[in-house]
Design a protein around this motif. Sequence first.
Motif: not given
Length: 207
Positions: A149, A152-153, A156, A158, A161-164, A169, A171, A174
């Motif tokens: 994350c 470049s997110n 995912c 834009v 929400t990217c979660t490691n 990860r 995606c 939102q």
Amino acid sequence: GTFAASAASACSACAAGTYAAAGAGVCPACPAGQAQPASGATACEACPAGHVSPGGAVTSCTDVDECAVNKGGCSANATCTNTVGSFECACEDGYAGNGTVCVDVDECATGADDCSADATCTNTAGGFTCTCPGGYAGDGTSCVDVNECATSNGGCDVNATCTNTVGSRTCACQAGFLGDGLLCTDVDECSTNADDCDPLAVCANTA
């Protein structure tokens, strides 16, 4: 161990590397494969095992380097070490055996590797390699989780929400967007009646 140069002369001891032959008036040199370190000897001594002598007035035999020819018969995966009168074969690291026969050790199967618990161990001839899996960085003996994350997110959208996670990860789109996280599309709450506007108000969709 002596000979007479003439009937009138005194007897002299044969020099080292020669011997007194019975009935001979001279001291012949030692034959090949023999040597004589002492003077006055009546015979030469045979070279011990693993030694040679070219013959002549030699006082000692020379050690044979068995390793110089075909590694002394040692395995191609062994080290040959010359010793006095002999030699030794020892399997190289990563191999097991008696030196003349050396078999590759599978360090991955025996647990003799030093790979990280998160890495993949691959056996090779005489050794092994350690490789970190996708989502990790390191040399294989140490593997550290990569925070996808942070760049470049994480790939995912834009509007996601990217979660490691460990080794990967996730995606998630939102609120107000639909999709798989890699592609998120704006939801028109006004046309789907998902808004909470007053009946008398005008609903305007926004991104």
